[in-house]
Write a protein that holds these residues in place. Structure first.
Motif, PDB file in Angstrom:
ATOM      1  N   ARG A  92       0.839  -1.193   0.000  1.00  0.00           N
ATOM      2  CA  ARG A  92       0.000   0.000   0.000  1.00  0.00           C
ATOM      3  C   ARG A  92       0.875   1.245   0.000  1.00  0.00           C
ATOM      4  NH1 ARG A  92      -5.300  -1.171   1.815  1.00  0.00           N
ATOM      5  NH2 ARG A  92      -5.534  -3.240   2.736  1.00  0.00           N
ATOM      6  N   ALA A  93       0.306   2.331  -0.509  1.00  0.00           N
ATOM      7  CA  ALA A  93       0.983   3.632  -0.488  1.00  0.00           C
ATOM      8  C   ALA A  93       0.322   4.489   0.577  1.00  0.00           C
ATOM      9  CB  ALA A  93       0.902   4.310  -1.862  1.00  0.00           C
ATOM     10  N   GLN A  94       1.054   4.775   1.650  1.00  0.00           N
ATOM     11  CA  GLN A  94       0.535   5.654   2.692  1.00  0.00           C
ATOM     12  C   GLN A  94       0.718   7.122   2.329  1.00  0.00           C
ATOM     13  OE1 GLN A  94       2.433   4.490   6.345  1.00  0.00           O
ATOM     14  NE2 GLN A  94       1.154   2.665   6.583  1.00  0.00           N
ATOM     15  N   LYS A  95       1.692   7.397   1.470  1.00  0.00           N
ATOM     16  CA  LYS A  95       1.932   8.751   0.975  1.00  0.00           C
ATOM     17  C   LYS A  95       2.529   8.639  -0.417  1.00  0.00           C
ATOM     18  CE  LYS A  95       5.089  12.650   1.569  1.00  0.00           C
ATOM     19  NZ  LYS A  95       6.219  13.203   2.341  1.00  0.00           N
ATOM     20  N   ASN A  96       2.058   9.474  -1.332  1.00  0.00           N
ATOM     21  CA  ASN A  96       2.576   9.432  -2.699  1.00  0.00           C
ATOM     22  C   ASN A  96       2.384  10.802  -3.329  1.00  0.00           C
ATOM     23  OD1 ASN A  96       3.537   8.734  -5.189  1.00  0.00           O
ATOM     24  ND2 ASN A  96       2.096   7.073  -5.557  1.00  0.00           N
ATOM     25  N   ARG A  97       3.475  11.504  -3.530  1.00  0.00           N
ATOM     26  CA  ARG A  97       3.404  12.824  -4.147  1.00  0.00           C
ATOM     27  C   ARG A  97       3.151  12.756  -5.644  1.00  0.00           C
ATOM     28  NH1 ARG A  97       8.682  15.298  -0.978  1.00  0.00           N
ATOM     29  NH2 ARG A  97       7.598  15.872   0.954  1.00  0.00           N
TER      30      ARG A  97
END
Length: 455
Positions: A249-254
């Protein structure tokens, strides 16, 4: 001469406190306040000279060159999906997970699958021989893969300048130290200083870095919380070691969405991509079993069907138990209150256990209806129709609310051979000709009446 000062920082939230305290006054965590040494010297004051970069003045945004191919194909569909389409050059990715879950295996396997691209795997935990032994059981082409066993950040960055790789993996950030911080390796100041210098180096050289990070006993990434603010992307690799499935999973992705999900299967030869998770997550022997309902869920833009299992039994002790695996426990309590208030089923003196099969953790509210159907089926000991799946969010008034991407959920159920799907009433969807029967329902009681009347 360098000047040193001492400050006290919470390792959980990164807040600075005036003195050593047992409990952080900001986040309330106990035993997280640690002593940090601040060094003021030329090494820390001029990072651009340390990395060999040059300062660049402001430019108009129209003058910034943007190429069409802004992402690097990782030759791994699941990883590309979670990253938002591929790895962005010059980005800094933090990959975290429990010990032994497969973080190093995933990173090494991805580097070996890049083919002709020159890559570097720097490890502060393993020797080059140990990395070679692990690489021998993984599928891929390791011809252009360079390995380095080193804990000094300066030597790692010098090696990157010498080799000029397209992707760099550092395993792990807690084992790397820099001369710019007078502290032990793995301390707060070392982790922050190393991450900041790597970020600046990555932006200047336009080289993507993947940092592997440890997690603490609470399940969050170890080290200061500011580490997650420094990096561009935070990936969480999770799963039960007793199950063969791993979730990315991506908890943060700019550079992409944080709602995407990647599913892998751990095998002897490494991690295998699971392109169609619905067929693996659904049990083929559920006919005649009560407490099982099939939900049409969506993670990001990816629809798949999951099996919701419930067990309702008489409470053996004075206080009934409410336990859930893979589903929010607070939302389960809310749904049980709706079931008692709006439908009339008394579960006050009964234990309720809920499980999402396959070790998944699902946050999609559209599986509410399937959760209540599984609880009802177990409570009455009546099996549900094996060819029926459910989709709908349940409100506090007992109404079934609309969900997103309903058409994709219906198409996925039809593809897997389901004959009927219960959906929220009033939600418009353009399907055309379909073999599956779409049944709209307004309230939870209407759905239960439809499911139970067939038995």
């Amino acid at each position: 001469m360098s000047k040193s000062a001492i400050q006290y920082v919470c390792s959980a939230c990164g807040a600075k406190v005036p003195q050593m305290l047992g409990r952080c006054p900001v986040c309330g965590e106990w035993g997280t306040v640690e002593e940090e040494v601040i060094t003021s010297s030329k090494a820390t004051g001029n990072r651009l000279q340390a990395t060999g970069g040059k300062r660049q003045g402001p430019v108009r945004i129209q003058e910034v060159k943007a190429t069409e191919d802004m992402r690097m194909d990782m030759h791994n569909g699941e990883l590309n999906r979670v990253l938002g389409g591929g790895l962005v050059p010059g980005s800094l990715v933090l990959l975290g997970g429990e010990p032994g879950i497969g973080k190093s295996t995933l990173a090494l396997q991805v580097l070996m699958q890049l083919g002709e691209a020159k890559t570097l795997y720097a490890s502060g935990e393993e020797s080059a021989r140990q990395i070679r032994l692990r690489a021998e059981r993984l599928a891929g082409n390791p011809e252009n893969l360079y390995v380095l066993s080193e804990t000094s950040l300066e030597r790692i960055l010098d090696t990157v300048v010498e080799v000029e790789p397209e992707v760099v993996v550092i395993d792990s950030i807690q084992t790397i130290g820099t001369e710019a911080a007078e502290a032990t390796i793995g301390s707060l100041s070392q982790v922050k200083e190393c991450a900041a210098r790597i970020l600046q180096f990555a932006k200047e050289r336009n080289i993507p870095f993947i940092l592997i990070g440890h997690i603490n006993k609470e399940g969050s990434l170890a080290g200061p919380k500011v580490l997650e603010h420094i990096v561009d992307t935070v990936l969480q690799f999770e799963g039960d070691q007793h199950y063969m499935y791993r979730i990315l999973r991506a908890q943060k992705n700019r550079f992409g969405s944080t709602s995407e999900l990647g599913i892998f299967e751990m095998q002897q030869s490494g991690l295998r991509e699971v392109s169609n998770p619905s067929e693996l997550l659904l049990s083929t022997q559920r006919d005649g079993l009560s407490g099982i309902a099939i939900a049409a869920a969506v993670e990001g833009v990816r629809p798949f069907l999951i099996e919701v299992q419930a067990l309702v039994s008489s409470a053996a002790y004075g206080t009934p138990q409410r336990s859930s695996t893979g589903f929010d426990a607070r939302r389960l309590n809310m749904l049980l209150a709706v079931l008692e208030k709006r439908v009339g089923f008394k579960l006050l003196l009964k234990d309720v256990f809920l499980n999402i099969a396959g070790g998944l953790r699902v946050n999609d509210p559209a599986i509410d209806l399937a959760v209540l159907a599984a609880v009802l089926s177990s409570n009455m000991d009546i099996p549900l129709d094996a060819t029926t799946c459910l989709c709908g969010e349940v409100g506090l008034a007992g109404e079934i609310r609309p969900v997103n991407r309903l058409e994709q959920r219906i198409r996925e159920a039809e593809k897997l051979g389901f004959e009927r799907i219960l959906v929220p009433a009033g939600q418009q969807v353009a399907l055309g000709s379909t073999k599956i029967k779409v049944v709209p329902v307004k309230k939870v009681a209407d759905a239960f009446r439809l499911l139970i009347s067939e038995k």
